[in-house]
Write a protein that holds these residues in place. Sequence first.
Motif, short mmCIF file in Angstrom:
data_model
loop_
_atom_site.label_atom_id
_atom_site.label_comp_id
_atom_site.label_asym_id
_atom_site.label_seq_id
_atom_site.Cartn_x
_atom_site.Cartn_y
_atom_site.Cartn_z
N ILE A 196 0.84 -1.19 0.00
CA ILE A 196 0.00 0.00 0.00
C ILE A 196 0.88 1.24 0.00
O ILE A 196 1.98 1.25 0.57
CB ILE A 196 -0.96 0.04 1.21
CG1 ILE A 196 -0.17 0.03 2.53
CG2 ILE A 196 -1.93 -1.12 1.17
CD1 ILE A 196 -1.04 0.22 3.76
N PRO A 197 0.40 2.32 -0.62
CA PRO A 197 1.14 3.58 -0.59
C PRO A 197 1.22 4.12 0.84
O PRO A 197 0.27 3.98 1.62
CB PRO A 197 0.31 4.51 -1.48
CG PRO A 197 -0.52 3.59 -2.33
CD PRO A 197 -0.79 2.40 -1.49
N LEU A 198 2.34 4.72 1.17
CA LEU A 198 2.55 5.23 2.52
C LEU A 198 1.48 6.24 2.92
O LEU A 198 0.97 6.20 4.05
CB LEU A 198 3.94 5.86 2.63
CG LEU A 198 4.31 6.45 4.00
CD1 LEU A 198 4.26 5.38 5.08
CD2 LEU A 198 5.69 7.10 3.94
N LYS A 199 1.09 7.13 2.02
CA LYS A 199 0.10 8.15 2.36
C LYS A 199 -1.23 7.52 2.74
O LYS A 199 -1.89 7.95 3.69
CB LYS A 199 -0.09 9.12 1.20
CG LYS A 199 1.06 10.10 1.01
CD LYS A 199 0.76 11.11 -0.08
CE LYS A 199 1.90 12.11 -0.23
NZ LYS A 199 1.61 13.12 -1.29
N LYS A 200 -1.62 6.49 2.00
CA LYS A 200 -2.88 5.80 2.34
C LYS A 200 -2.76 5.08 3.67
O LYS A 200 -3.70 5.05 4.46
CB LYS A 200 -3.26 4.82 1.23
CG LYS A 200 -3.81 5.47 -0.02
CD LYS A 200 -4.36 4.42 -0.98
CE LYS A 200 -5.00 5.08 -2.20
NZ LYS A 200 -5.61 4.07 -3.10
N GLY A 201 -1.61 4.47 3.92
CA GLY A 201 -1.41 3.80 5.20
C GLY A 201 -1.51 4.75 6.37
O GLY A 201 -2.14 4.45 7.39
N ILE A 202 -0.92 5.93 6.22
CA ILE A 202 -0.97 6.92 7.30
C ILE A 202 -2.40 7.34 7.57
O ILE A 202 -2.82 7.45 8.73
CB ILE A 202 -0.09 8.13 6.93
CG1 ILE A 202 1.39 7.72 6.95
CG2 ILE A 202 -0.32 9.29 7.91
CD1 ILE A 202 2.32 8.76 6.37
N ARG A 203 -3.17 7.58 6.51
CA ARG A 203 -4.57 7.97 6.71
C ARG A 203 -5.36 6.84 7.36
O ARG A 203 -6.21 7.07 8.22
CB ARG A 203 -5.21 8.38 5.38
CG ARG A 203 -4.72 9.71 4.84
CD ARG A 203 -5.64 10.27 3.78
NE ARG A 203 -5.67 9.42 2.59
CZ ARG A 203 -4.89 9.61 1.53
NH1 ARG A 203 -3.99 10.59 1.52
NH2 ARG A 203 -4.97 8.81 0.48
N ASN A 207 -7.30 6.89 10.93
CA ASN A 207 -8.73 6.57 11.09
C ASN A 207 -8.96 5.51 12.15
O ASN A 207 -9.90 5.62 12.95
CB ASN A 207 -9.30 6.10 9.75
CG ASN A 207 -9.58 7.26 8.80
OD1 ASN A 207 -9.84 8.37 9.22
ND2 ASN A 207 -9.51 6.98 7.50
N LEU A 208 -8.13 4.47 12.16
CA LEU A 208 -8.31 3.42 13.16
C LEU A 208 -8.07 3.97 14.57
O LEU A 208 -8.86 3.70 15.49
CB LEU A 208 -7.35 2.25 12.89
CG LEU A 208 -7.43 1.08 13.87
CD1 LEU A 208 -8.84 0.50 13.94
CD2 LEU A 208 -6.43 -0.01 13.49
N GLY A 224 -17.66 9.08 13.48
CA GLY A 224 -18.12 9.24 12.10
C GLY A 224 -16.99 9.65 11.15
O GLY A 224 -16.89 9.13 10.03
N ARG A 225 -16.12 10.56 11.60
CA ARG A 225 -15.01 11.01 10.75
C ARG A 225 -14.00 9.89 10.50
O ARG A 225 -13.26 9.93 9.52
CB ARG A 225 -14.29 12.21 11.38
CG ARG A 225 -15.14 13.44 11.53
CD ARG A 225 -14.30 14.69 11.78
NE ARG A 225 -13.44 14.60 12.95
CZ ARG A 225 -13.82 14.87 14.20
NH1 ARG A 225 -15.08 15.24 14.43
NH2 ARG A 225 -12.96 14.80 15.21
N SER A 226 -13.97 8.92 11.41
CA SER A 226 -12.96 7.86 11.34
C SER A 226 -13.44 6.62 10.60
O SER A 226 -12.61 5.76 10.25
CB SER A 226 -12.53 7.47 12.76
OG SER A 226 -12.04 8.60 13.47
N LEU A 227 -14.73 6.48 10.37
CA LEU A 227 -15.26 5.28 9.71
C LEU A 227 -15.07 5.36 8.20
O LEU A 227 -16.02 5.42 7.42
CB LEU A 227 -16.74 5.10 10.06
CG LEU A 227 -17.04 4.52 11.45
CD1 LEU A 227 -18.52 4.65 11.79
CD2 LEU A 227 -16.61 3.05 11.53
N HIS A 228 -13.80 5.34 7.81
CA HIS A 228 -13.45 5.39 6.39
C HIS A 228 -12.33 4.39 6.12
O HIS A 228 -11.39 4.26 6.91
CB HIS A 228 -13.00 6.80 6.00
CG HIS A 228 -14.08 7.82 6.08
ND1 HIS A 228 -15.06 7.97 5.13
CD2 HIS A 228 -14.36 8.74 7.04
CE1 HIS A 228 -15.88 8.94 5.48
NE2 HIS A 228 -15.48 9.42 6.64
#
Length: 318
Positions: A196-203, A207-208, A224-228
């Motif tokens: 996975i790309p690092l930026k996506k992993g960080i996001r 979220n978790l 709600g903001r984290s359920l992504h």
Amino acid sequence: MNQNEFIKAYAPATVANVCCGFDVLGFALDQPGDEVWARLADKPGITITAVTGVAGLTADPKENVIGVVAQKMLDDLQLEQGLELQLHKGMPVGSGLGSSAASSAAAAFAVNELLGKPFTTQELVLYAMEGERKASGSAHADNVAPALLGGFVLVRDYAPLDVVPLGVPVDMFCSVLYPQIELKTSLSRSILKQEIPLKKGIRQWGNLAGLMVGLLKKDYGLIGRSLHDEIFEPERSILIPLFKQVKEAALAAGAMGCGISGSGPSIFALSATRETAQAVSAAMEKVYAHSGIETKSYLSPVPKEGVRLIAQTTLASA
């Protein structure tokens, strides 16, 4: 307990992954679920005398998850005791709602009760995982742990198993839409990229962490903001017809978040009140109304209790 008495145990469906918690987070539903009946038998060995509720499941104790779980428990206790088991399925197979996990959890609990509770509930997670190994080839805990423990559960690690019950810190209601299509877990996993790309992993990590903090601080906005899901949902959602439209409808109806339950095809949405969850369910159903695809809907609170004893009864009344 004499040999004319049954233990009846019920284990509920579960939602795994919960958007950002791929393979490490799950929560229990109140319904649907499976029942396992167990009693002592005269002869050594395990016999499954009934499998009801769905077609096509084997009664071979070496192939059915309830027999596999029970045998592992007997082996570890070095018991040659015979057991008679029955499986009564109240939930669909292949729905993404932890069908094999519910059967495995109910079996582990029922056999443990029958044998005088030699194992703790957390130890039962390991035995229920053997049923998951049989069903899917992987002994994962993100369904069986919430099925046994109730509420939200974090699986921090597997070596050794470190399961963290989070309970139900805030009131939460789950709307589930199950499109009755065939979606194999093997296919759903096979399309996932191994890097996975690092930026996506960080996001995703953010979220978790945000979801955990939101639950513990009772902060619905943060939940709600984290359920992504930044990583897996975009790849898996293409396998589920109308997923994007269902998610949009659920969020517009007031859901805090919406995502794929397990590997799908079921879609779940979390709401703060039962009234909102009812509106969300109706909105999700409406999307599929003219699709030609049959659906089932479930609405459930996230319960504090998972598996439970239904009854101890005589064979005649069972």
